[in-house]
Scaffold this active site. Sequence first.
Site, mmCIF file in Angstrom:
data_model
loop_
_atom_site.group_PDB
_atom_site.id
_atom_site.type_symbol
_atom_site.label_atom_id
_atom_site.label_comp_id
_atom_site.label_asym_id
_atom_site.label_seq_id
_atom_site.Cartn_x
_atom_site.Cartn_y
_atom_site.Cartn_z
ATOM 1 N N SER A 363 -7.562 -7.259 4.070
ATOM 2 C CA SER A 363 -8.442 -6.305 4.742
ATOM 3 C C SER A 363 -8.690 -6.630 6.206
ATOM 4 O O SER A 363 -8.951 -5.731 6.996
ATOM 5 C CB SER A 363 -9.773 -6.247 4.004
ATOM 6 O OG SER A 363 -10.393 -7.514 4.007
ATOM 7 N N LYS A 422 -12.253 4.064 -0.387
ATOM 8 C CA LYS A 422 -11.592 3.996 0.921
ATOM 9 C C LYS A 422 -10.620 5.178 1.037
ATOM 10 O O LYS A 422 -11.054 6.284 1.316
ATOM 11 C CB LYS A 422 -10.953 2.632 1.104
ATOM 12 C CG LYS A 422 -12.027 1.504 0.995
ATOM 13 C CD LYS A 422 -11.525 0.161 1.406
ATOM 14 C CE LYS A 422 -12.458 -0.961 0.982
ATOM 15 N NZ LYS A 422 -13.780 -0.974 1.617
HETATM 16 N N1 PLP Z 1 -11.610 -5.897 -2.171
HETATM 17 C C1 PLP Z 1 -11.390 -5.873 -0.850
HETATM 18 C C2 PLP Z 1 -10.178 -6.566 -0.318
HETATM 19 C C3 PLP Z 1 -12.256 -5.217 0.020
HETATM 20 O O1 PLP Z 1 -12.042 -5.214 1.338
HETATM 21 C C4 PLP Z 1 -13.391 -4.578 -0.534
HETATM 22 C C5 PLP Z 1 -14.322 -3.922 0.374
HETATM 23 O O2 PLP Z 1 -14.846 -3.220 0.756
HETATM 24 C C6 PLP Z 1 -13.591 -4.636 -1.920
HETATM 25 C C7 PLP Z 1 -12.694 -5.303 -2.708
HETATM 26 C C8 PLP Z 1 -14.768 -3.982 -2.551
HETATM 27 O O3 PLP Z 1 -14.494 -2.610 -2.728
HETATM 28 P P1 PLP Z 1 -15.678 -1.555 -2.841
HETATM 29 O O4 PLP Z 1 -16.005 -1.133 -1.454
HETATM 30 O O5 PLP Z 1 -15.149 -0.442 -3.700
HETATM 31 O O6 PLP Z 1 -16.817 -2.254 -3.497
#
Ligand code: PLP
Length: 596
Positions: A363, A422
């Site tokens: 990310s 997202k």
């Molecule tokens: N995994 C990664 C790599 C992320 O960047 C995020 C962030 O937002 C998440 C999991 C968590 O996802 P969510 O926003 O659906 O809680």
Amino acid sequence: MAMPILKCPFLSQLTFQQVRASAPHILSTGVESCPIFSNFTRKISTSNIHNASNLSSTNVSSSMSRPLSLNEIKAVHEKMLEQKNHQYLSSKVKPTISNVNTLMNTKIPTPYGEIIISAECEDLLCPFLKATPIAFRRVNIDQDTIEVNRKLNTDKIARPITLPKIDNANPFEYDAFFDAKIEAKRLDNSYRIFKRVQRKSGCFPQAEEKKHLHDDLESRTITVWCSNDYLGLGQHPKLRKAVIDAVTAHGSGSGGTRNISGTSPLHEKLEEQLARLHQKESALLFTSCYVANDTALFTLAKSLPQCHILSDSGNHASMIQGIRNSQVPKHVFRHNDVNHLEELLKKIPRHIPKIVAFETVHSMDGSICDLETMLDVAHEYGSITFIDEVHAVGLYGHNGAGVGERDHVLHKMDIISGTLGKAFGSIGGYIAGSAKMTDFVRSYGSGFIFTTSMPPTVLASALAAIEISMSDEGRALRRKQQENVRELRSKLVDAGLPVIMSPSHIIPIHVGNAALATLLCNHLLDRYSIYIQSINYPTVQRGTERLRIAATPYHTSEMIDQLVDALTHVWKDVGLALKSVAQPQQQQPIALRHHA
Ligand code: PLP
């Protein structure tokens, strides 16, 4: 309008650009410490200083009619410091015997925080400037450049904060504790001030910045460059209609946990569709992917007998949380380093259950792992694989199932986690895998069982998003997004900005200093109506702070040019250097979060 002169002997050594660029930060960190600068900034307006070239010659009115001497300024500062300490003693601490003892041993917070200044800045002796985390160098008039001292050690700036002592005779001082912890964040520039952004349906990627919560004064249209609504699906007419139809048909909430009246046909349809997308037997919904990662990893690791976890050092906080909570032995391998993973796997007996957990698209640095090799190595040593495709779902592969689909290795991925928040434009998370595995997490996962299930509006919008993702329209959106990413990345590189090169849609720009990263973003927003969020600790490690830019299919070439132009201006204005265009871009060291 007649404008007074800034009389400060220290600030007048700086260029106009240095002060203009840093004014918001200087203001926020200590304008009350400096009588001269606070007086100056109160009177000056951006329009008034717009054409000035140097503060020493700026026409600025001041109640001080003559420049103060160095000693006079120091005396003012010392007096203020004394007053502050006195106020601190009288207002914050109740005079009990125990805390009087504590105070005897306490370093009272100064208005300046811990002062660290590099040798290069020794000639700027102003106690006020020393208080800011921006270390200035004097401008070199011959060369047309201003440099900011990049050797700044932000760790040292954060002075140790004294927390209230536990004292058996008195109740714990909760407010003093919270205060001290927040103050520590402010001092190391990791305190977060959210920008208030109102998305406007149909205007993506433009939105409205609302300076004031309860009125529209100073609200204005901005262009958003940091949204994780990567394809703009959040405002797609089909998603909007799906939400409206769902609320009309089924109302607002889901009515309960999945077990107690909270499972509807929409839940089951979405789980079916997610399983189909990832070519798996089954999928399980969670209220977010944070919850999905945390719950699934915790539940699996805790339950599998003698389980070990192998975790990529760049893993997201949600995975780290699940791994930590499980308290099973964990082995952290270097980010995307298959050899290191193998080295660690070799040390664990073959019969022991092992979970190898990592992300496909990282990310924050935008890297993409060598997925097939990672999976093969993990399987060779008898592991089960847990792969976070949060920043890949909707964006890679023929149907948008992620890197696994792009690389034709979906069949090798044991557990895939993804988000609906997202590229799918809504909220929620899921895991996909074998029917037995999902049934196990469904039956034992606390974060699945004991929480209200997702509402019909969200489910309907996710169903519509995945339908688009699997269609020609989805493929066209992905193509356009990738084109825009390529155009933006190459223009940023050509402009000499230190782009961290990555193969994905995420474009990070290395800054390396929290205060500067925040300052750059504030300038972009205030002066150019461009919203990029600086990424600071704890999302990335200190010293690796960055801007993270996400181009969508809806950003135009004109918007890209405006962004590059604005960014190069603010970059220079805060005193950062641009690379010479002929110089090839170096890959910046990959900066990762704290590992599990
Ligand atoms: N995994 C990664 C790599 C992320 O960047 C995020 C962030 O937002 C998440 C999991 C968590 O996802 P969510 O926003 O659906 O809680």
